[in-house]
Design a protein around this motif. Structure first.
Motif, short mmCIF file in Angstrom:
data_model
loop_
_atom_site.label_atom_id
_atom_site.label_comp_id
_atom_site.label_asym_id
_atom_site.label_seq_id
_atom_site.Cartn_x
_atom_site.Cartn_y
_atom_site.Cartn_z
N VAL A 65 -2.15 3.17 -0.03
CA VAL A 65 -1.43 1.98 0.94
C VAL A 65 -2.26 0.88 0.99
O VAL A 65 -1.91 -0.27 0.68
CB VAL A 65 -1.35 2.33 2.14
CG1 VAL A 65 -0.86 1.43 2.97
CG2 VAL A 65 -0.42 3.78 2.27
N ARG A 68 -2.40 -1.07 -2.61
CA ARG A 68 -1.07 -1.64 -2.77
C ARG A 68 -1.06 -2.93 -1.94
O ARG A 68 -0.50 -4.00 -2.57
CB ARG A 68 0.07 -0.96 -2.58
CG ARG A 68 0.17 0.27 -3.53
CD ARG A 68 1.21 1.06 -3.24
NE ARG A 68 2.66 0.50 -3.22
CZ ARG A 68 3.73 0.50 -4.14
NH1 ARG A 68 3.25 0.83 -5.55
NH2 ARG A 68 4.58 -0.20 -4.13
N TRP A 69 -1.78 -3.09 -0.71
CA TRP A 69 -1.36 -4.21 -0.15
C TRP A 69 -2.52 -5.33 -0.48
O TRP A 69 -2.19 -6.53 -0.37
CB TRP A 69 -2.08 -3.80 1.50
CG TRP A 69 -1.95 -4.86 2.54
CD1 TRP A 69 -0.87 -5.20 3.28
CD2 TRP A 69 -2.89 -5.74 2.76
NE1 TRP A 69 -1.07 -6.13 4.20
CE2 TRP A 69 -2.33 -6.48 3.64
CE3 TRP A 69 -4.30 -5.65 2.52
CZ2 TRP A 69 -3.28 -7.49 4.36
CZ3 TRP A 69 -4.98 -6.81 2.98
CH2 TRP A 69 -4.51 -7.65 4.09
N THR A 72 -1.08 -6.93 -3.55
CA THR A 72 0.11 -7.99 -3.19
C THR A 72 -0.65 -9.20 -2.76
O THR A 72 -0.06 -10.11 -3.11
CB THR A 72 0.93 -7.10 -2.26
OG1 THR A 72 1.51 -6.17 -2.68
CG2 THR A 72 1.99 -7.93 -1.79
N TRP A 73 -1.45 -8.94 -1.57
CA TRP A 73 -1.86 -10.32 -0.99
C TRP A 73 -2.98 -11.25 -1.57
O TRP A 73 -3.02 -12.27 -1.34
CB TRP A 73 -2.15 -10.05 0.49
CG TRP A 73 -0.80 -9.57 1.25
CD1 TRP A 73 -0.33 -8.43 1.62
CD2 TRP A 73 -0.09 -10.74 1.54
NE1 TRP A 73 0.78 -8.39 2.25
CE2 TRP A 73 1.08 -9.67 2.32
CE3 TRP A 73 0.15 -11.86 1.46
CZ2 TRP A 73 2.20 -10.41 2.89
CZ3 TRP A 73 1.57 -12.59 2.13
CH2 TRP A 73 2.28 -11.71 2.78
N ARG A 104 -0.67 -2.90 -9.04
CA ARG A 104 0.08 -2.67 -7.83
C ARG A 104 0.99 -1.42 -8.30
O ARG A 104 1.35 -0.39 -7.67
CB ARG A 104 0.72 -3.62 -7.15
CG ARG A 104 1.24 -3.45 -6.08
CD ARG A 104 2.19 -4.36 -5.30
NE ARG A 104 2.63 -4.10 -3.97
CZ ARG A 104 3.67 -3.40 -3.77
NH1 ARG A 104 4.47 -3.06 -4.85
NH2 ARG A 104 4.19 -3.11 -2.46
#
Length: 144
Positions: A65, A68-69, A72-73, A104
């Motif tokens: 998690v 992936r965060w 993305t950011w 990701r």
């Protein structure tokens, strides 16, 4: 929760980042390192240090998690940053951001074919970008 017949190890493996994803994030870090090395010869190293340090975070995170965060950011920040500081060479960080976006979704446990397509695309982008940056480093070094 583990289903009957599964161990806690398989449950833990599901929550961790897959090796393919970590490899793509490592490639993004390598490209960021090459871009930072190029900036040493040009004299714009100060602009490259913090994005390079930020690229280390996805490689160090083991939780899926969190990975992936971050994947993305970080590109959401790096791509506009690279385009705004185009004149100091910060556009060289954009391929690293693209590789993070590919990392990701490159989990073979969820989408096997899509993960390997993303890994192949990341390899092509990484090789082409690395070749261009190394050529730039040699060109800058040969001027002096």
């Amino acid at each position: 929760m583990a289903v009957a017949g599964e161990t806690a190890e398989t449950d833990q493996a599901r929550t961790q980042v897959h090796a393919v994803q970590r490899a793509i994030a490592g490639c993004a870090l390598l490209l960021g390192g090459l871009a930072t090395g190029w900036s040493l010869g040009v004299g714009t190293t100060g602009a490259f240090v913090f994005p390079f340090l930020a690229l280390m975070a996805p490689v160090l995170v083991r939780n899926r998690v969190g990975f992936r965060w971050l994947c993305t950011w970080l590109p959401v920040v790096l791509i506009p940053f690279g385009l705004l500081l185009f004149l100091v060479g910060m556009f060289l960080m954009v391929p690293s951001a693209v590789l993070l976006l590919l990392a990701r979704g490159a989990d073979p446990r969820r989408h096997p074919v899509g993960a390997w397509v993303r890994a192949g695309l990341a390899g092509v982008i990484g090789l082409c970008t690395a070749w261009g940056i190394v050529y730039g480093i040699v060109a800058v070094a040969s001027r002096s």
